[in-house]
Structures are given as C-alpha cells and as structure tokens.
Design a protein around this motif. Structure first.
Motif, PDB file in Angstrom:
ATOM      1  N   LYS A  90       0.862  -1.179   0.000  1.00  8.93           N
ATOM      2  CA  LYS A  90       0.000   0.000   0.000  1.00  8.93           C
ATOM      3  C   LYS A  90       0.896   1.225   0.000  1.00  8.93           C
ATOM      4  O   LYS A  90       1.904   1.267   0.715  1.00  8.93           O
ATOM      5  N   LYS A 110     -14.750  -0.405  -6.263  1.00  9.56           N
ATOM      6  CA  LYS A 110     -13.319  -0.710  -6.422  1.00  9.56           C
ATOM      7  C   LYS A 110     -12.884  -0.401  -7.853  1.00  9.56           C
ATOM      8  O   LYS A 110     -13.450  -0.923  -8.817  1.00  9.56           O
ATOM      9  N   HIS A 111     -11.881   0.442  -7.989  1.00  9.72           N
ATOM     10  CA  HIS A 111     -11.321   0.812  -9.287  1.00  9.72           C
ATOM     11  C   HIS A 111      -9.935   0.182  -9.431  1.00  9.72           C
ATOM     12  O   HIS A 111      -9.200   0.060  -8.458  1.00  9.72           O
ATOM     13  N   SER A 112      -9.588  -0.175 -10.657  1.00  7.98           N
ATOM     14  CA  SER A 112      -8.277  -0.757 -10.926  1.00  7.98           C
ATOM     15  C   SER A 112      -7.743  -0.202 -12.246  1.00  7.98           C
ATOM     16  O   SER A 112      -8.463  -0.149 -13.243  1.00  7.98           O
ATOM     17  N   TYR A 152      -8.465  -0.009 -17.487  1.00  8.98           N
ATOM     18  CA  TYR A 152      -9.124   0.619 -16.344  1.00  8.98           C
ATOM     19  C   TYR A 152     -10.453  -0.081 -16.141  1.00  8.98           C
ATOM     20  O   TYR A 152     -11.268  -0.142 -17.049  1.00  8.98           O
ATOM     21  N   THR A 153     -10.648  -0.649 -14.969  1.00  6.96           N
ATOM     22  CA  THR A 153     -11.885  -1.363 -14.671  1.00  6.96           C
ATOM     23  C   THR A 153     -12.494  -0.843 -13.371  1.00  6.96           C
ATOM     24  O   THR A 153     -11.799  -0.269 -12.524  1.00  6.96           O
ATOM     25  N   LYS A 154     -13.792  -1.065 -13.238  1.00  6.27           N
ATOM     26  CA  LYS A 154     -14.515  -0.677 -12.027  1.00  6.27           C
ATOM     27  C   LYS A 154     -15.491  -1.788 -11.688  1.00  6.27           C
ATOM     28  O   LYS A 154     -16.223  -2.273 -12.546  1.00  6.27           O
ATOM     29  N   GLU A 174      -4.332  -0.596 -14.764  1.00  2.00           N
ATOM     30  CA  GLU A 174      -3.115  -1.379 -15.014  1.00  2.00           C
ATOM     31  C   GLU A 174      -2.373  -0.845 -16.226  1.00  2.00           C
ATOM     32  O   GLU A 174      -2.992  -0.456 -17.214  1.00  2.00           O
TER      33      GLU A 174
END
Length: 91
Positions: A17, A69-71, A63-65, A73
């Motif tokens: 983190k 929660k967002h991610s 970019y995913t959601k 890469e």
C-alpha cells in the motif's frame, strides 16, 4: 511434433500500500530511468533484478470498475533485442 511452450518465470511479485504521492513518485522514477538509461532495477534487500526493455514495446492500458473498487493497469511487453522497425512509405 510441436515444441513445448516455455515456462513462465516470475522474477518479481511484490505489492504494498502506498499513498498517491508515493506511487506517483515511483512512476516518475521509473519513467526517468527508462528515458535516461533505457532500464531500471528492482532492489529488495540484497537482491537486484535488472529490467532492460528493447526499443520496441507493446503497451496495454486497462481501467476497470467493480462496485466501488477501481483498478488501473499498465503493462508493457517486449522481445529481447527487438529493434524499432521504420514504417514503410510510398513517395
């Protein structure tokens, strides 16, 4: 007869983190090393793993959601020793 696929070797698998500013600083360091030296190193304890990309990269952004929660890469792949191929033109 088909040749067997080469095995994937995981050289670094690390996560932690970080604050947004610390992460941005890491990205800046990575970008500076790639621009100036064409490489960077992962250092953990006494172990150092050099990363030396070729001149030509395949880059992917994702970019995913999912719910809240967002991610995001960034992935880049290369083949050792691959040079930039000049595009063809017709004049």
């Amino acid at each position: 007869m088909r040749e067997p696929k080469p095995l994937t070797e995981v050289l670094v698998d690390y996560g932690e983190k970080q604050s947004l500013v610390a992460f941005a600083t890491t990205l800046e360091t990575l970008a500076k090393k790639l621009k100036e030296q064409g490489s960077f190193q992962f250092v953990q304890g006494t172990e150092t793993i050099p990363v030396i990309p070729s001149e030509q990269l395949k880059v992917e952004y994702k970019y995913t959601k999912k719910a809240d929660k967002h991610s995001f890469e960034i992935e880049f792949d290369w083949i050792e020793g691959q040079k930039i191929i000049s595009p063809m033109s017709i004049e």
